[in-house]
Scaffold this active site. Structure first.
Site, PDB file in Angstrom:
ATOM      1  N   ASP A  12      22.678  26.627  66.005  1.00  0.00           N
ATOM      2  CA  ASP A  12      23.994  26.524  65.338  1.00  0.00           C
ATOM      3  C   ASP A  12      23.933  26.871  63.856  1.00  0.00           C
ATOM      4  OD1 ASP A  12      24.959  25.536  67.773  1.00  0.00           O
ATOM      5  OD2 ASP A  12      24.333  23.522  67.228  1.00  0.00           O
ATOM      6  N   GLU A  13      23.024  27.737  63.479  1.00  0.00           N
ATOM      7  CA  GLU A  13      22.887  28.120  62.069  1.00  0.00           C
ATOM      8  C   GLU A  13      23.916  29.187  61.668  1.00  0.00           C
ATOM      9  OE1 GLU A  13      20.351  28.504  64.275  1.00  0.00           O
ATOM     10  OE2 GLU A  13      18.684  27.206  63.677  1.00  0.00           O
ATOM     11  N   GLY A  16      25.452  33.825  65.542  1.00  0.00           N
ATOM     12  CA  GLY A  16      26.479  34.653  66.190  1.00  0.00           C
ATOM     13  C   GLY A  16      27.197  35.520  65.174  1.00  0.00           C
ATOM     14  N   HIS A  40      27.445  30.778  70.784  1.00  0.00           N
ATOM     15  CA  HIS A  40      27.691  31.313  69.451  1.00  0.00           C
ATOM     16  C   HIS A  40      29.192  31.347  69.248  1.00  0.00           C
ATOM     17  CE1 HIS A  40      23.630  32.651  69.101  1.00  0.00           C
ATOM     18  NE2 HIS A  40      23.730  33.476  70.113  1.00  0.00           N
ATOM     19  N   THR A 237      13.982  23.299  73.957  1.00  0.00           N
ATOM     20  CA  THR A 237      14.561  24.023  75.079  1.00  0.00           C
ATOM     21  C   THR A 237      13.417  24.577  75.930  1.00  0.00           C
ATOM     22  OG1 THR A 237      16.316  25.561  75.694  1.00  0.00           O
ATOM     23  CG2 THR A 237      14.830  26.275  73.924  1.00  0.00           C
ATOM     24  N   THR A 302      29.349  22.478  74.601  1.00  0.00           N
ATOM     25  CA  THR A 302      29.571  21.144  75.146  1.00  0.00           C
ATOM     26  C   THR A 302      30.687  20.388  74.431  1.00  0.00           C
ATOM     27  OG1 THR A 302      27.968  20.272  73.588  1.00  0.00           O
ATOM     28  CG2 THR A 302      27.126  20.912  75.751  1.00  0.00           C
ATOM     29  N   GLY A 303      31.068  20.822  73.220  1.00  0.00           N
ATOM     30  CA  GLY A 303      32.053  20.082  72.440  1.00  0.00           C
ATOM     31  C   GLY A 303      31.504  18.789  71.850  1.00  0.00           C
ATOM     32  N   SER A 413      26.182  33.843  53.414  1.00  0.00           N
ATOM     33  CA  SER A 413      27.450  33.868  54.150  1.00  0.00           C
ATOM     34  C   SER A 413      28.365  32.780  53.596  1.00  0.00           C
ATOM     35  CB  SER A 413      27.166  33.652  55.637  1.00  0.00           C
ATOM     36  OG  SER A 413      28.356  33.480  56.350  1.00  0.00           O
ATOM     37  N   GLY A 415      31.750  32.249  54.583  1.00  0.00           N
ATOM     38  CA  GLY A 415      32.947  32.115  55.407  1.00  0.00           C
ATOM     39  C   GLY A 415      32.633  32.624  56.803  1.00  0.00           C
TER      40      GLY A 415
HETATM   41  P1  GDP Z   1      24.965  29.976  66.258  1.00  0.00           P
HETATM   42  O1  GDP Z   1      24.692  29.329  67.568  1.00  0.00           O
HETATM   43  O2  GDP Z   1      23.745  30.017  65.390  1.00  0.00           O
HETATM   44  O3  GDP Z   1      25.600  31.308  66.396  1.00  0.00           O
HETATM   45  O4  GDP Z   1      25.978  29.059  65.469  1.00  0.00           O
HETATM   46  P2  GDP Z   1      27.427  28.583  65.938  1.00  0.00           P
HETATM   47  O5  GDP Z   1      28.265  29.760  66.138  1.00  0.00           O
HETATM   48  O6  GDP Z   1      27.370  27.597  67.023  1.00  0.00           O
HETATM   49  O7  GDP Z   1      27.861  27.756  64.642  1.00  0.00           O
HETATM   50  C1  GDP Z   1      28.181  28.321  63.483  1.00  0.00           C
HETATM   51  C2  GDP Z   1      29.602  27.949  63.141  1.00  0.00           C
HETATM   52  O8  GDP Z   1      29.778  28.225  61.794  1.00  0.00           O
HETATM   53  C3  GDP Z   1      30.669  28.766  63.844  1.00  0.00           C
HETATM   54  O9  GDP Z   1      31.815  27.979  63.997  1.00  0.00           O
HETATM   55  C4  GDP Z   1      30.914  29.929  62.886  1.00  0.00           C
HETATM   56  O10 GDP Z   1      32.222  30.492  63.015  1.00  0.00           O
HETATM   57  C5  GDP Z   1      30.765  29.228  61.598  1.00  0.00           C
HETATM   58  N1  GDP Z   1      30.251  30.025  60.497  1.00  0.00           N
HETATM   59  C6  GDP Z   1      29.264  30.960  60.479  1.00  0.00           C
HETATM   60  N2  GDP Z   1      29.017  31.359  59.218  1.00  0.00           N
HETATM   61  C7  GDP Z   1      29.871  30.637  58.420  1.00  0.00           C
HETATM   62  C8  GDP Z   1      30.060  30.554  57.018  1.00  0.00           C
HETATM   63  O11 GDP Z   1      29.407  31.219  56.222  1.00  0.00           O
HETATM   64  N3  GDP Z   1      31.014  29.678  56.588  1.00  0.00           N
HETATM   65  C9  GDP Z   1      31.755  28.897  57.407  1.00  0.00           C
HETATM   66  N4  GDP Z   1      32.635  28.068  56.916  1.00  0.00           N
HETATM   67  N5  GDP Z   1      31.569  28.929  58.737  1.00  0.00           N
HETATM   68  C10 GDP Z   1      30.642  29.784  59.231  1.00  0.00           C
END
Ligand code: GDP
Length: 430
Positions: A12-13, A16, A40, A237, A302-303, A413, A415
């Site tokens: 969740d970093e 995606g 993602h 995992t 999973t929410g 990043s 946003g």
């Molecule tokens: P992943 O599994 O590593 O791809 O991460 P996730 O998608 O589960 O979680 C990242 C969350 O952060 C998502 O809701 C993205 O839309 C959001 N996101 C990614 N980069 C940024 C950022 O720079 N700023 C903000 N506010 N949200 C971001």
């Protein structure tokens, strides 16, 4: 040329978003491990999407999306996901599925649920997507490769053989309904017909693509700390989350991976059980969770509310090292704009001694965080496109963390959208 996008921590970093962004300049995007157990979140012109199985390149017309042999392929989930994006006006992506990928069987999902039930409070916090039973069977050599769906005789014999073994456990350990072989065969025939148009010899396809000078992006799921070897075993995992595994899970030579973009979030979050040294609780955690990510830190699949913590330099330095990081993408920095002061974990105290090296799990359980408190910047940094325009304290935060982890932060990043990115020259870059 091959690039990998992987996570330094618990997942969740924001991989995606970074993959979606880098996919613009790529020809092929490959998922090389994991299954539909994590997701993602991607925000683009078509809207906001949670992907679990499809690579994050599916929104571009010019890319081919590949499900590599290392993936735990849940065929109905893959097709539901394709439908969920095409229903929202995304053009049908070009998808290829490795003939050597193995299939998540309906009984893998059931075994995952039954085992969690049986373990009760001692469970591993599985997402119950069948991933652990799937990989157990893969290495026990009773998994089903996609190619095997097309050999009727083999399929019949193998279904009978595997059902015989599984049914002993279902009857005597779990006290649950048994596998009916004809029903399972019927399901596998449906899977075969669904996947048939996409099946491909992927290692050969990628070999040719490399010879033609194509750019390939390997997309990792979760992060270093969830790796079965190098992570917080057993709260990990079941497939390797490291860039190195990308070579195996896609079927390419390891030396082709020239760039490893390791994604680090500006604070920490984790789902599931396991040691989490810089974790925070109560109102402080609730506020960060509510403001975090894009609309709150809750699992994409999973929410579940994510556990929250401050940035952990010890875990992230280790996480970057094991990935073989060439570039750090530092994400979700905009979220921290509300804080007066921001603690950062710079060491672990274990049995009275402070260390900066990430320990094995038994020691990790005893670790207490050593925090250094940095000043906040108290402004909204979204929309800024050049590094020099970031507030001084914000640059100070990035540069402090860069020095602590020892890998170059070349992307920041600020946003969730594709364009919310600041490229930066780092003194650490090679
Ligand atoms: P992943 O599994 O590593 O791809 O991460 P996730 O998608 O589960 O979680 C990242 C969350 O952060 C998502 O809701 C993205 O839309 C959001 N996101 C990614 N980069 C940024 C950022 O720079 N700023 C903000 N506010 N949200 C971001």
């Amino acid at each position: 040329m091959v690039k990998a996008v992987v996570g330094a921590n618990w997942g969740d970093e924001g991989k995606g978003k970074i993959t979606d962004m880098l996919a613009k300049q790529a020809d092929i995007i490959v998922r090389f491990q994991g299954g539909a157990n994590a997701g993602h979140t991607i925000v683009n012109d078509y809207g906001k999407f949670a992907l679990h199985t499809l690579p994050s390149g599916v929104f571009y017309g010019h890319t081919t999306s590949v499900i590599g042999n290392g993936v735990a392929l849940n065929i109905p989930v893959l097709f539901d996901e394709i439908k969920s994006i095409t229903d929202r006006n995304v053009p049908m992506p070009k998808i290829l599925v490795s003939n050597r990928a193995q299939i998540v069987m309906p009984y893998h999902i059931l075994f995952d649920q039954y085992e969690e039930e049986r373990l009760g409070g001692k469970s591993f916090g599985s997402t119950k997507s069948g991933i652990a039973p799937f990989y157990s069977d893969k290495y026990a050599k009773i998994g089903f490769q996609v190619s095997e769906l097309f050999d009727e005789e083999l399929l019949k014999e193998k279904v009978a053989r595997v059902a015989e073994q599984k049914n002993v456990l279902l009857e005597h350990l779990y006290h649950k309904p048994l596998i009916q072989t004809q029903e399972l065969l019927d399901t596998l025939h449906e899977y075969r017909d669904m996947v048939a148009p996409y099946v491909c010899d992927i290692s050969l396809y990628l070999d040719r693509a490399l010879k033609e000078g194509k750019t390939i992006l390997l997309e990792g799921q979760l992060g270093t700390l969830k790796d079965p070897d190098h992570g917080i075993y057993p709260m990990v995992t079941s497939s390797s989350t490291l860039a190195a595994y990308g070579a195996i899970g896609a079927g390419i030579p390891p030396y082709e991976i020239r760039q490893v973009v390791t994604v680090c979030k500006a604070y920490s979050s984790a789902v599931g059980a396991g040691a989490f040294v810089s974790e925070i609780f109560g109102d402080e955690a609730d506020e960060l969770r509510r403001r975090g990510g894009d609309g709150g830190e809750f699992g994409a699949t999973t929410g579940r509310p994510r556990r929250m913590g401050w940035f952990d330099c010890v875990a992230s330095r280790y996480g970057c090292r094991l990935q073989g990081t060439t570039d750090v993408a530092f994400t979700v920095l905009d979220v921290l704009g509300y804080l007066d002061e921001i603690p950062v974990c710079v060491g672990y105290e274990i049995d009275g001694e402070v260390t900066k090296e990430f320990p094995v799990t038994a020691k990790l359980e005893k670790a207490k965080p050593v925090f250094k408190v940095l000043p906040g910047w108290k402004t909204d940094i979204r929309g800024i496109r050049s590094y020099d325009e970031l507030p001084e304290n914000c640059r100070g935060y990035i540069e402090f963390i860069e020095r602590e982890i020892g890998y170059p932060v070349t992307m920041v990043s600020n946003g969730p959208e594709r364009d919310d990115i600041i490229y930066r020259k780092s003194a650490l870059a090679k």
